[in-house]
Design a protein around this motif. Sequence first.
Motif, short mmCIF file in Angstrom:
data_model
loop_
_atom_site.label_atom_id
_atom_site.label_comp_id
_atom_site.label_asym_id
_atom_site.label_seq_id
_atom_site.Cartn_x
_atom_site.Cartn_y
_atom_site.Cartn_z
N ASN A 11 2.26 16.85 -1.99
CA ASN A 11 3.21 16.40 -1.17
C ASN A 11 3.67 14.92 -1.61
N THR A 12 4.77 14.45 -1.31
CA THR A 12 5.01 13.17 -1.41
C THR A 12 4.63 12.42 -0.12
N ILE A 13 3.92 11.22 -0.31
CA ILE A 13 3.56 10.63 0.92
C ILE A 13 4.12 9.32 1.09
N ALA A 14 4.63 8.82 2.16
CA ALA A 14 5.13 7.64 2.60
C ALA A 14 4.62 6.70 3.22
N VAL A 15 4.32 5.47 3.07
CA VAL A 15 3.85 4.40 3.92
C VAL A 15 5.03 3.93 4.81
N VAL A 16 4.85 4.06 6.08
CA VAL A 16 6.02 3.76 6.96
C VAL A 16 5.64 2.90 8.06
N GLU A 17 6.57 1.95 8.61
CA GLU A 17 6.42 0.87 9.62
C GLU A 17 7.60 1.04 10.15
N ASN A 18 7.62 1.13 11.69
CA ASN A 18 8.75 1.03 12.60
C ASN A 18 9.90 2.14 12.20
N ASP A 19 9.42 3.35 11.60
CA ASP A 19 10.22 4.40 11.48
C ASP A 19 11.15 4.11 10.01
N PHE A 20 10.57 3.12 9.35
CA PHE A 20 11.23 2.95 7.88
C PHE A 20 10.34 3.10 6.79
N ILE A 21 10.43 3.67 5.89
CA ILE A 21 9.61 3.88 4.53
C ILE A 21 9.41 2.21 3.83
N LEU A 22 8.33 1.91 3.64
CA LEU A 22 7.91 0.82 3.16
C LEU A 22 7.67 1.06 1.59
N SER A 23 6.99 2.08 1.39
CA SER A 23 6.73 2.33 -0.16
C SER A 23 6.29 3.87 -0.24
N VAL A 24 6.29 4.41 -1.47
CA VAL A 24 6.01 5.81 -1.77
C VAL A 24 5.07 5.87 -2.90
N PRO A 25 3.48 6.04 -2.62
CA PRO A 25 2.67 5.94 -3.72
C PRO A 25 2.85 6.96 -4.52
N LYS A 26 2.58 6.76 -6.01
CA LYS A 26 2.59 8.03 -6.98
C LYS A 26 1.64 8.83 -6.40
N ARG A 27 2.30 10.24 -6.62
CA ARG A 27 1.57 11.32 -6.28
C ARG A 27 0.19 11.55 -6.86
N ASP A 28 0.15 11.21 -8.17
CA ASP A 28 -1.07 11.38 -8.76
C ASP A 28 -2.29 10.50 -8.48
N SER A 29 -1.86 9.52 -7.58
CA SER A 29 -3.07 8.64 -6.93
C SER A 29 -3.42 8.84 -5.48
N ILE A 30 -2.77 10.13 -5.14
CA ILE A 30 -3.04 10.41 -3.65
C ILE A 30 -3.99 11.52 -3.62
N PHE A 31 -5.03 11.58 -2.88
CA PHE A 31 -6.04 12.78 -2.68
C PHE A 31 -6.18 12.76 -1.34
N ILE A 32 -6.30 14.13 -0.69
CA ILE A 32 -6.81 14.32 0.65
C ILE A 32 -8.03 14.68 0.72
N ILE A 33 -8.90 13.75 1.33
CA ILE A 33 -10.21 13.70 1.43
C ILE A 33 -10.66 14.78 2.63
N GLN A 34 -11.67 15.38 2.18
CA GLN A 34 -12.33 16.65 2.95
C GLN A 34 -13.67 16.29 3.09
N THR A 35 -14.59 17.08 3.68
CA THR A 35 -15.98 17.26 3.75
C THR A 35 -16.54 18.25 2.93
N PRO A 36 -17.81 18.26 2.34
CA PRO A 36 -18.93 17.14 2.89
C PRO A 36 -18.33 15.92 2.07
N GLN A 37 -19.25 14.75 2.48
CA GLN A 37 -19.19 13.68 1.88
C GLN A 37 -20.76 13.30 1.96
#
Length: 157
Positions: A67-93
């Motif tokens: 998915n595309t992920i956005a950094v949001v503040e006060n209901d407005f998008i501040l930035s959209v990081p490149k998808r290839d640098s975004i990971f969903i963290i799970q366990t185990p750690q």
Amino acid sequence: MYVIEGGKTREHSTFNAIKFLENKIDLEDIVLIHDGARPFVNKDIIEKNIENAKMFGATVTAISSENTIAVVENDFILSVPKRDSIFIIQTPQTFKYKVLKDSFFKFSNRLDNFTDDGSVVLASGYKVSITEGNKKNIKITTVEDLHLMGVDEIVGG
């Protein structure tokens, strides 16, 4: 086998376990922390975590985001990081005990600021590697999650 009392948050529960392990295991021993809300972890993920923790000292299970992920503040998008640098963290750690112990004692008074063990270790200055997880290693936290698993009806309660 021991049951260690949980804390008010996930990080406090981990800290209780770290304190319990003191003087019971070696600093280079591997500690694998897994979330009970993820019942579908498999042997391969566990073995890869242990291998990577031995090699790097700290690793967390993760899957790349589709998915595309956005950094949001006060209901407005501040930035959209490149998808290839975004990971969903799970366990185990998984960590060498020394890394985990150093990190959690360093931030023992600020554990509420963290959402997972890897973030505490990272904030302590350690590098945290990624171990490839899989989509089946889902976290079950809502009724919708149960329905996604195939549960048709929840009875009682």
